[in-house]
Design a protein around this motif. Structure first.
Motif, PDB file in Angstrom:
ATOM      1  N   PRO A 195      -2.022  10.401  -2.131  1.00 16.13           N
ATOM      2  CA  PRO A 195      -2.311  11.663  -1.443  1.00 16.13           C
ATOM      3  C   PRO A 195      -2.181  12.867  -2.379  1.00 16.13           C
ATOM      4  O   PRO A 195      -3.029  13.768  -2.366  1.00 16.13           O
ATOM      5  CB  PRO A 195      -1.260  11.705  -0.335  1.00 16.13           C
ATOM      6  CG  PRO A 195      -0.878  10.282  -0.105  1.00 16.13           C
ATOM      7  CD  PRO A 195      -1.001   9.604  -1.430  1.00 16.13           C
ATOM      8  N   HIS A 196      -1.137  12.856  -3.204  1.00 12.93           N
ATOM      9  CA  HIS A 196      -0.961  14.012  -4.096  1.00 12.93           C
ATOM     10  C   HIS A 196      -2.008  14.005  -5.207  1.00 12.93           C
ATOM     11  O   HIS A 196      -2.407  15.055  -5.688  1.00 12.93           O
ATOM     12  CB  HIS A 196       0.458  14.086  -4.645  1.00 12.93           C
ATOM     13  CG  HIS A 196       0.999  12.782  -5.128  1.00 12.93           C
ATOM     14  ND1 HIS A 196       1.466  11.812  -4.270  1.00 12.93           N
ATOM     15  CD2 HIS A 196       1.138  12.276  -6.361  1.00 12.93           C
ATOM     16  CE1 HIS A 196       1.873  10.764  -4.968  1.00 12.93           C
ATOM     17  NE2 HIS A 196       1.691  11.019  -6.237  1.00 12.93           N
TER      18      HIS A 196
ATOM     19  N   GLU B 159      10.718  -1.530  -2.843  1.00 16.15           N
ATOM     20  CA  GLU B 159      11.991  -0.852  -2.577  1.00 16.15           C
ATOM     21  C   GLU B 159      11.715   0.589  -2.180  1.00 16.15           C
ATOM     22  O   GLU B 159      10.673   1.142  -2.522  1.00 16.15           O
ATOM     23  CB  GLU B 159      12.866  -0.857  -3.843  1.00 16.15           C
ATOM     24  CG  GLU B 159      13.262  -2.252  -4.294  1.00 16.15           C
ATOM     25  CD  GLU B 159      14.053  -2.240  -5.601  1.00 16.15           C
ATOM     26  OE1 GLU B 159      14.019  -1.207  -6.309  1.00 16.15           O
ATOM     27  OE2 GLU B 159      14.685  -3.261  -5.891  1.00 16.15           O
TER      28      GLU B 159
ATOM     29  N   VAL C  10      13.452   4.595  -2.008  1.00 10.82           N
ATOM     30  CA  VAL C  10      14.492   5.604  -2.190  1.00 10.82           C
ATOM     31  C   VAL C  10      14.029   6.787  -1.355  1.00 10.82           C
ATOM     32  O   VAL C  10      13.058   7.455  -1.685  1.00 10.82           O
ATOM     33  CB  VAL C  10      14.637   6.007  -3.660  1.00 10.82           C
ATOM     34  CG1 VAL C  10      15.655   7.130  -3.803  1.00 10.82           C
ATOM     35  CG2 VAL C  10      15.036   4.812  -4.503  1.00 10.82           C
TER      36      VAL C  10
ATOM     37  N   TRP D 185      12.700   2.510  10.539  1.00  9.00           N
ATOM     38  CA  TRP D 185      12.409   3.937  10.372  1.00  9.00           C
ATOM     39  C   TRP D 185      13.070   4.713  11.491  1.00  9.00           C
ATOM     40  O   TRP D 185      12.830   4.460  12.665  1.00  9.00           O
ATOM     41  CB  TRP D 185      10.898   4.143  10.425  1.00  9.00           C
ATOM     42  CG  TRP D 185      10.365   5.377   9.764  1.00  9.00           C
ATOM     43  CD1 TRP D 185       9.753   5.427   8.555  1.00  9.00           C
ATOM     44  CD2 TRP D 185      10.317   6.711  10.274  1.00  9.00           C
ATOM     45  NE1 TRP D 185       9.354   6.715   8.272  1.00  9.00           N
ATOM     46  CE2 TRP D 185       9.689   7.529   9.309  1.00  9.00           C
ATOM     47  CE3 TRP D 185      10.780   7.321  11.456  1.00  9.00           C
ATOM     48  CZ2 TRP D 185       9.488   8.898   9.476  1.00  9.00           C
ATOM     49  CZ3 TRP D 185      10.587   8.686  11.619  1.00  9.00           C
ATOM     50  CH2 TRP D 185       9.945   9.449  10.632  1.00  9.00           C
TER      51      TRP D 185
ATOM     52  N   ASP E  43      15.276   9.677  -0.534  1.00  8.39           N
ATOM     53  CA  ASP E  43      15.795  11.042  -0.710  1.00  8.39           C
ATOM     54  C   ASP E  43      14.696  12.107  -0.648  1.00  8.39           C
ATOM     55  O   ASP E  43      14.912  13.200  -0.171  1.00  8.39           O
ATOM     56  CB  ASP E  43      16.513  11.186  -2.057  1.00  8.39           C
ATOM     57  CG  ASP E  43      17.804  10.398  -2.092  1.00  8.39           C
ATOM     58  OD1 ASP E  43      18.055   9.638  -1.143  1.00  8.39           O
ATOM     59  OD2 ASP E  43      18.556  10.543  -3.072  1.00  8.39           O
TER      60      ASP E  43
ATOM     61  N   TYR F 192       5.823  21.590  -1.302  1.00  8.12           N
ATOM     62  CA  TYR F 192       4.880  20.485  -1.126  1.00  8.12           C
ATOM     63  C   TYR F 192       5.272  19.799   0.173  1.00  8.12           C
ATOM     64  O   TYR F 192       6.439  19.462   0.367  1.00  8.12           O
ATOM     65  CB  TYR F 192       5.000  19.542  -2.319  1.00  8.12           C
ATOM     66  CG  TYR F 192       4.279  18.219  -2.153  1.00  8.12           C
ATOM     67  CD1 TYR F 192       2.896  18.168  -1.964  1.00  8.12           C
ATOM     68  CD2 TYR F 192       4.985  17.018  -2.211  1.00  8.12           C
ATOM     69  CE1 TYR F 192       2.247  16.946  -1.835  1.00  8.12           C
ATOM     70  CE2 TYR F 192       4.341  15.796  -2.093  1.00  8.12           C
ATOM     71  CZ  TYR F 192       2.973  15.763  -1.896  1.00  8.12           C
ATOM     72  OH  TYR F 192       2.334  14.561  -1.777  1.00  8.12           O
TER      73      TYR F 192
ATOM     74  N   ARG G 295       1.522   3.383  -2.986  1.00 16.60           N
ATOM     75  CA  ARG G 295       0.511   4.362  -3.385  1.00 16.60           C
ATOM     76  C   ARG G 295       0.355   5.466  -2.340  1.00 16.60           C
ATOM     77  O   ARG G 295       0.207   6.633  -2.691  1.00 16.60           O
ATOM     78  CB  ARG G 295      -0.841   3.665  -3.578  1.00 16.60           C
ATOM     79  CG  ARG G 295      -2.003   4.616  -3.828  1.00 16.60           C
ATOM     80  CD  ARG G 295      -3.278   3.861  -4.162  1.00 16.60           C
ATOM     81  NE  ARG G 295      -3.627   2.853  -3.159  1.00 16.60           N
ATOM     82  CZ  ARG G 295      -4.303   3.127  -2.042  1.00 16.60           C
ATOM     83  NH1 ARG G 295      -4.707   4.350  -1.791  1.00 16.60           N
ATOM     84  NH2 ARG G 295      -4.580   2.172  -1.175  1.00 16.60           N
ATOM     85  N   VAL G 296       0.432   5.099  -1.070  1.00 12.52           N
ATOM     86  CA  VAL G 296       0.064   6.045  -0.018  1.00 12.52           C
ATOM     87  C   VAL G 296       1.214   6.989   0.363  1.00 12.52           C
ATOM     88  O   VAL G 296       0.976   8.098   0.829  1.00 12.52           O
ATOM     89  CB  VAL G 296      -0.461   5.285   1.226  1.00 12.52           C
ATOM     90  CG1 VAL G 296      -0.804   6.240   2.341  1.00 12.52           C
ATOM     91  CG2 VAL G 296      -1.687   4.460   0.835  1.00 12.52           C
ATOM     92  N   CYS G 297       2.458   6.590   0.157  1.00 11.83           N
ATOM     93  CA  CYS G 297       3.555   7.493   0.516  1.00 11.83           C
ATOM     94  C   CYS G 297       3.395   8.798  -0.246  1.00 11.83           C
ATOM     95  O   CYS G 297       3.375   8.804  -1.478  1.00 11.83           O
ATOM     96  CB  CYS G 297       4.908   6.870   0.177  1.00 11.83           C
ATOM     97  SG  CYS G 297       6.259   8.054   0.381  1.00 11.83           S
ATOM     98  N   PRO G 298       3.264   9.920   0.464  1.00 15.03           N
ATOM     99  CA  PRO G 298       3.010  11.183  -0.223  1.00 15.03           C
ATOM    100  C   PRO G 298       4.210  11.686  -1.026  1.00 15.03           C
ATOM    101  O   PRO G 298       4.059  12.597  -1.841  1.00 15.03           O
ATOM    102  CB  PRO G 298       2.672  12.144   0.922  1.00 15.03           C
ATOM    103  CG  PRO G 298       3.310  11.552   2.126  1.00 15.03           C
ATOM    104  CD  PRO G 298       3.303  10.064   1.925  1.00 15.03           C
ATOM    105  N   ALA G 299       5.380  11.108  -0.781  1.00 13.70           N
ATOM    106  CA  ALA G 299       6.551  11.521  -1.547  1.00 13.70           C
ATOM    107  C   ALA G 299       6.900  10.506  -2.625  1.00 13.70           C
ATOM    108  O   ALA G 299       7.895  10.660  -3.330  1.00 13.70           O
ATOM    109  CB  ALA G 299       7.751  11.724  -0.613  1.00 13.70           C
TER     110      ALA G 299
ATOM    111  N   ALA H 195       0.828  -1.208   0.000  1.00  7.39           N
ATOM    112  CA  ALA H 195       0.000   0.000   0.000  1.00  7.39           C
ATOM    113  C   ALA H 195       0.863   1.260   0.000  1.00  7.39           C
ATOM    114  O   ALA H 195       0.473   2.300  -0.544  1.00  7.39           O
ATOM    115  CB  ALA H 195      -0.928  -0.007   1.216  1.00  7.39           C
TER     116      ALA H 195
ATOM    117  N   ARG I 258       5.797   4.357   8.596  1.00  4.83           N
ATOM    118  CA  ARG I 258       6.173   3.827   9.905  1.00  4.83           C
ATOM    119  C   ARG I 258       4.936   3.303  10.635  1.00  4.83           C
ATOM    120  O   ARG I 258       4.934   2.209  11.200  1.00  4.83           O
ATOM    121  CB  ARG I 258       6.833   4.938  10.733  1.00  4.83           C
ATOM    122  CG  ARG I 258       7.592   4.488  11.941  1.00  4.83           C
ATOM    123  CD  ARG I 258       8.123   5.696  12.693  1.00  4.83           C
ATOM    124  NE  ARG I 258       7.032   6.532  13.168  1.00  4.83           N
ATOM    125  CZ  ARG I 258       6.287   6.235  14.221  1.00  4.83           C
ATOM    126  NH1 ARG I 258       6.517   5.143  14.902  1.00  4.83           N
ATOM    127  NH2 ARG I 258       5.301   7.030  14.576  1.00  4.83           N
TER     128      ARG I 258
END
Lengths: 284, 94, 435, 366
Positions: C255-256, B56, B58, B80, B60, C280, B40-44, B37, B69
């Motif tokens: 989210p974005h 995987e 990254v 984390w 940065d 952002y 998709r859910v990681c805002p970055a 999930a 977390r």
């Protein structure tokens, strides 16, 4: 060893954006940082101090808020920080800046003794001129060693130093004499994280602040705008490139045909390159 | 086009602690639903799936929100921690 | 003891940590504050609205110096469906008072200012330093912290954990449980820059006046959450947040992607037209409410702000609860230390009492059930906004249908969608949760 | 209080900023000079580019264009002076002295300042190379005159003043700088910004030999070794004329060799995008992009790199960007000059072969 390190507080140019529509610079929220090139000099200074003893003094000329950068340099482990700040210095170009800094170094020498080495950044990221270091060296009669990638040997007692210096087609190994003004190449070291003791000391340390008079500068004609022979007449954003890539090799029979098409196009756009590449290939 | 998360992250300021990622995904064969999930859910958009199906990271562009977390706390698939002091994202406006 | 001993260590320089460190320094205590970011605010994200009252109790004349953006004269609450919104606008010239009640702020700048106040009050503040763990003595009493810098740990009589929502130090030390996905919301936000005059014109503002828009409805694609749009001086903060568990289990969006959809909504897009995005950000918000509040004190430590789960999700309040708990903690600690007492769990319990006595815990308690209601009644965020917009349109559109028929159409649609029992039940549950 | 950051045109009342009559003692300063970098027996191309640019300035001012050549061996310098003539110099000042054999700041500064004081040029141009930047600052400080560093454009305004335009803030802004009341007006100019002029071998000119009074024993800095880059194995991306880089489109670590092969044929250096470093396919000193190296080669070939904004920032300054990518919508095609939609692992070997034979054929023909 007694080492001075000149630093500069600069806007983080990686954060500067040009508005795509109005073509003006967007200044909001652009943070200030220590000029990254200065940190290579600071780290080298700290390493020399750790090896030979002595002290590292960081100094800058700038507005009062530049003391934040000096305090940060203290958290890395510098021993003392001096800020030269005065409205007379506003608008200094490289010549006027090197005048002020040379005087600052002179005054600091009177107070704490003459330095064996003055470190400067290779250049700043806002001005990119690489001229202030050489200017200081010239004014103070220091040996000028720019673009140094490593200090191979140093003997403070005999005042000798051997460095590797980046030249255009290779590396010069230079042997010279102290006191010297050194600008370090990027990547030659990595700034340390100060110890917790350094962070605590820096938090409550005093940043020495001098105005022009306190630094012994009496001839204000050499300072700021008045002392700057260069005049900025115009500041503008570079035109943005609109056109996209020209696609090559569409409908070509095979990869070799595409490659030949591409090479023809490359050399059509860079006619001199072909000759130079041949030249280089012939040398190999 | 505006959905490209890296173009947004480019507006942000980071001091990347090269070689010391503050989040790592533990080696695994099959990722849990929770870990999947995060792609998709990681805002970055830090998480992605490789050709073999493992997840995987990254880190940065990480904004240190902690969503992964919390989501993967039960499965224990990620390590984390905060980046070292001074490193990571530096919000200009917050 | 050694020079590395302090009366108190405050972990974190957000609103709660700054409030605590400031108050402690004001009372003459030897305080160390440790912040992991390059500057205070560099790791912090908020909408952001500053509630004057909580800060006034700490720095009464903050309005003279604090970097404030606009004071809020108008609040809009929007129920959105795909094509539009139905809402309530409240605007009053009364808000143009001498000492306005609410302001928009930019947290990175505000926190930096607050941090400067803390230093001027006499606290020692170090940045770029991450606290990695608590230092304990043989009996388990917290006696200081370890950091990620080389060198020895630092000791103190008490450690105030103002470490924010993730609260790694406290969690790693077993002071509180791991956050649950259903107790935290993930919010993403962008900063859109526009000239001040453009913002003034678009929102009908002058001077320092500002507008706040809170929105819910189909924009969260069935997830429990809200979106917002706040006017700053020359920028607009626009964001959206939903429960993390909904992001993973209910929604299909990134989210974005969700934020993009909100920005593209016909009610929002014209407000942002031509803006330049300059940041952002993403952050977690502890929205578990009263029931998620962890243990607040122990021997040698206490917890304030987001780390203590002090957020009133209904009223979108957090930073004021943070500042208030920070202040109350500092007052408790100062009283104890200045009277020569020890910072034992027993003595620090006075802080818990003070929090209970304040609006903080009273409000948290008031809404202790709302969270469960929203979670079970997902239709509140999706169905009702749809119905409201349909109803409004049926009501306002002049199309030759008589008004009585329109009324019954509206009611029929509501019943069909939710059933009379459902409607009554929702109303009842909402009332109870709100009460 | 920036040493060189853009500041508004000088405020009224400031001495240097006002357009005054040039002080009397500067009125005799005439002619345009180009410092000719002459190392390892070769003239640096930037010096020839500057002769081309200096020619235009001199013609506009109706003055002479001079090259200034310093070195250790008189015969070699005379040969080089001939080249300067063919590239447009009317006159070449030649200073031959054993002390000047290798570049060192101290003797070069001394000779250059002496020459300026004696022959009084109004404009002096140097390449913004490591050498040029090292020398220019010392000379300008000694002469107490204005220096505009790293220029990308030069012009003469209607008041006969040199208008030097340079990028600042990492290239996000340009500013135009004048030195109004001091002489000479000095500028360093970036290599490969000005076109290399076509030499005219029939062109001749004067040579002025100047005897420098130097003693080796006066010079504290000694060159004890020179390690040429061409004998070095480490990454020279920052200095390479040609750079080839690979991205995830290479699909496997083995295919990195395809990038390396092409770079070798072109006598350039190679690198890759950030994901390749993270996958451990290439060492981190070969990472190209914002967090890695920023490069400005004459030719940059990006193979299988999508061109995220971070990568773009690192390569945007290249003269010619060629992109190979299977995805026609990849962002790299937005800023590349030439593009091929195709598989990098197929095209790279074809390109390597094609370049190899093209350069070989031409070599035979030449």
């Amino acid at each position: 060893m007694r080492i001075f390190v000149c630093i500069k507080q600069v806007p983080d140019s990686a954060q500067i954006r040009v508005h795509p529509v109005t073509n003006t610079i967007m200044r909001q929220g652009v943070p200030t940082i220590i000029n990254p090139y200065d940190l290579f000099g600071l780290e080298e200074a700290l390493r020399l101090r750790d090896r030979f003893g002595g002290e590292v003094t960081v100094m800058t000329m700038g507005p009062p808020m530049a003391s934040d950068s000096l305090r940060k340099a203290l958290t890395y482990g510098a021993d003392r920080a001096v800020l030269l700040t005065d409205r007379f210095f506003a608008g200094s170009d490289t010549l006027a800046t090197s005048y002020a800094l040379a005087n600052l170094i002179q005054k600091a020498s009177d107070n704490w003794g003459k330095p064996d080495i003055v470190f400067c950044g290779k250049q700043t990221i806002d001005g990119d001129t690489a001229q202030v270091g050489p200017g200081i060296a010239r004014r103070l009669g220091l040996t000028q060693l720019t673009y140094v990638s490593s200090i191979d040997a140093i003997d403070p007692s005999h005042g000798t130093i051997t460095v590797r210096r980046r030249a255009d087609h290779g590396v010069q190994v230079l042997q010279s004499r102290l006191p010297a003004m050194i600008t370090m190449m990027e990547g030659s070291n990595e700034i340390r994280r100060g110890r917790i003791e350094d962070a605590l000391r820096a938090a409550s340390a005093e940043v020495v602040q001098w105005n022009a008079a306190a630094a012994g500068i009496t001839d204000l004609g050499h300072c700021g705008l008045r002392g700057s022979p260069t005049v900025v007449k115009k500041v503008f954003a570079p035109p943005s490139r609109e056109e996209k890539a020209t696609l090559v090799g569409e409908g070509a029979a095979n990869p070799t045909a595409v490659a030949n098409d591409l090479i023809t196009q490359i050399f059509a756009r860079q006619p001199v390159l072909e000759g130079d590449l041949m030249h280089a290939a012939a040398r190999h | 086009m505006s959905d490209r998360v890296e173009n947004r992250l480019f507006q942000n300021r980071y001091v990347v602690d090269v070689g010391r990622p503050h989040i790592t995904v533990k080696p695994h064969v099959n990722p849990s639903d929770a870990l999947v999930a995060m792609t998709r859910v990681c805002p970055a958009g830090c998480y992605s799936r490789n050709d073999q199906g493992q997840v995987e990271i990254v880190a940065d562009g990480c904004m240190e929100c902690g969503t992964c977390r919390v989501v993967c706390a039960q499965t224990g698939e990620i390590e984390w921690s905060y980046p070292r002091g001074g490193f990571g994202v530096l919000f200009k406006f917050g | 003891m050694t020079r590395n001993h302090f009366d108190a260590i405050v972990v974190g320089a957000g609103p709660s940590g700054n409030a605590a460190a400031y108050m402690l320094a004001q009372r003459g205590l030897n305080v160390l504050q440790i912040e992991r970011g390059e500057y205070a605010g560099s790791k912090n994200v908020q909408g952001a609205i500053l509630y004057a009252d909580a800060l006034e109790k700490i720095i009464p004349d903050f309005r003279d110096e604090a970097p404030l953006e606009r004071h809020i004269v108008e609040q809009r609450v929007w129920m959105m469906d795909d094509a539009g919104h139905t809402g309530m606008h409240h605007r009053s010239d009364d808000y143009n008072e001498d000492k306005p009640n609410r302001y928009t702020i930019l947290r990175a700048q505000f926190d930096k200012w607050f941090s400067r106040c803390v230093k001027e009050a006499g606290a020692t503040v170090i940045y770029e330093t991450t606290v990695t763990s608590l230092m304990r003595d043989a009996s388990g009493w917290v006696v200081g912290v370890h950091t990620d810098r080389n060198g020895e740990g630092i000791t103190a009589d008490v450690v105030i954990l103002a470490e924010g929502v993730n609260g790694l130090v406290g969690r790693a030390s077993g002071l509180r449980e791991e956050l649950k996905p259903e107790n935290v919301a993930l919010a993403v936000k962008e900063m859109h820059f526009l000239p001040q005059e453009v913002i003034d014109a678009r929102f009908n503002l002058k001077g320092d006046e500002g507008v706040v828009i809170e929105a819910m409805g189909t924009i969260t694609e069935g997830m429990v959450g809200t979106a917002f749009l706040y006017t700053n001086r020359e920028s607009i903060s626009v964001g959206i947040g939903c429960m993390v568990s909904d992001f993973t289990d209910v929604g299909q969006a990134t989210p974005h992607g969700l934020l993009d959809r909100f920005k593209a909504h016909p009610s929002i897009r014209p407000l942002l037209e031509g803006s330049e995005i300059k940041e952002y950000a993403a952050h977690l918000i502890p929205e578990g409410g009263y029931k998620a509040i962890p243990e607040l004190v122990g021997n040698g430590w206490l917890v304030v702000g987001d780390a203590g789960h002090f957020v009133n999700a209904v009223h979108r309040e957090g930073s004021n609860l943070a500042m208030t708990t920070g202040r109350l903690a500092a007052e408790t600690v100062a009283d104890i230390i200045l009277s020569g007492g020890s910072c034992s769990r027993h003595n620090l319990a006075a802080y818990v009492d003070a929090v209970k006595e304040s609006f903080v815990m009273k409000d948290m308690k008031k809404y202790k059930d709302i969270h469960g209601f929203l979670k079970k009644g997902r239709h509140v965020v999706d169905l009702y906004p749809r119905l409201m917009n349909r109803a409004a349109q049926t009501w306002f559109r002049v199309d030759g249908v008589d008004k009585r028929s329109k009324e019954s159409t509206i009611m029929r649609e509501a019943w069909r969608a939710r059933g009379i029992g459902g409607l009554m039940g929702d109303a009842f549950k909402l009332m109870r949760a709100w009460r | 209080m920036n040493s060189s950051a853009p500041r508004p045109a000088a405020a009224a009342g400031s001495r240097a900023g006002m357009k005054k009559e040039l002080p009397e003692h500067f009125r005799s300063y005439k002619h345009v000079w180009v410092f000719i970098e002459f190392e390892q027996g070769e003239i640096h191309p930037v010096s020839l580019e500057l002769l081309g640019e200096g020619r235009k300035l001199a013609d506009q001012l109706q003055v002479e264009l001079a090259g200034v050549l310093l070195g250790g061996c008189g015969a070699a310098l005379t040969g080089a002076a001939g080249i300067c003539h063919s590239y447009g110099a009317d006159v070449v000042y030649v200073v031959a002295h054993p002390v000047l054999a290798d570049y060192r700041n101290e003797p070069y500064t001394r000779v250059m300042t002496d020459l300026v004081r004696k022959f009084e040029p109004e404009i002096m141009l140097l390449g913004a190379t490591v050498l040029g930047r090292d020398l220019a600052g010392s000379v300008a400080t000694t002469l107490q005159t204005g220096l505009t560093a790293d220029c990308t454009e030069l012009a003469i305004d209607d008041e006969r003043s040199l208008a030097a335009t340079r990028p600042t803030f990492g290239g996000s802004l340009l500013c135009t700088i004048h030195t109004l009341n001091f002489r000479p007006q000095m500028a360093t100019v970036r290599p490969r910004v000005m076109p290399l002029p076509v030499p005219d071998t029939s062109r001749t000119g004067r040579i002025v030999e100047y005897q420098a009074e130097l003693e080796e024993s006066d010079i504290v800095t000694k060159v004890i070794d020179f390690l040429a880059d061409r004998n070095s194995e480490s990454a020279q991306l920052a200095f390479a004329d040609v750079a080839v880089a690979g991205g995830l489109g290479l699909r496997s670590a083995e295919n990195v060799s395809l990038v390396r092969d092409l770079a070798q044929v072109l006598g350039g250096d190679w690198g890759g995008s950030r994901p390749l470093v993270q996958k451990g396919w290439i060492p981190s000193d070969r990472q190209i992009g914002q967090t890695g190296k920023t490069i400005r080669p004459r030719l940059y070939i990006a193979a299988g790199i999508s061109g995220a904004i971070q990568h773009r920032v690192g390569v945007e300054g290249s003269d010619l960007i060629v992109a190979i990518n299977t995805d026609p919508n990849a962002p790299i095609f937005e800023f590349a000059h030439l593009g091929v939609v195709g598989d990098a692992t197929v095209l790279l070997p074809a390109l390597t072969e094609a370049f190899r034979s093209r350069l070989a054929v031409n070599r035979l023909a030449g």
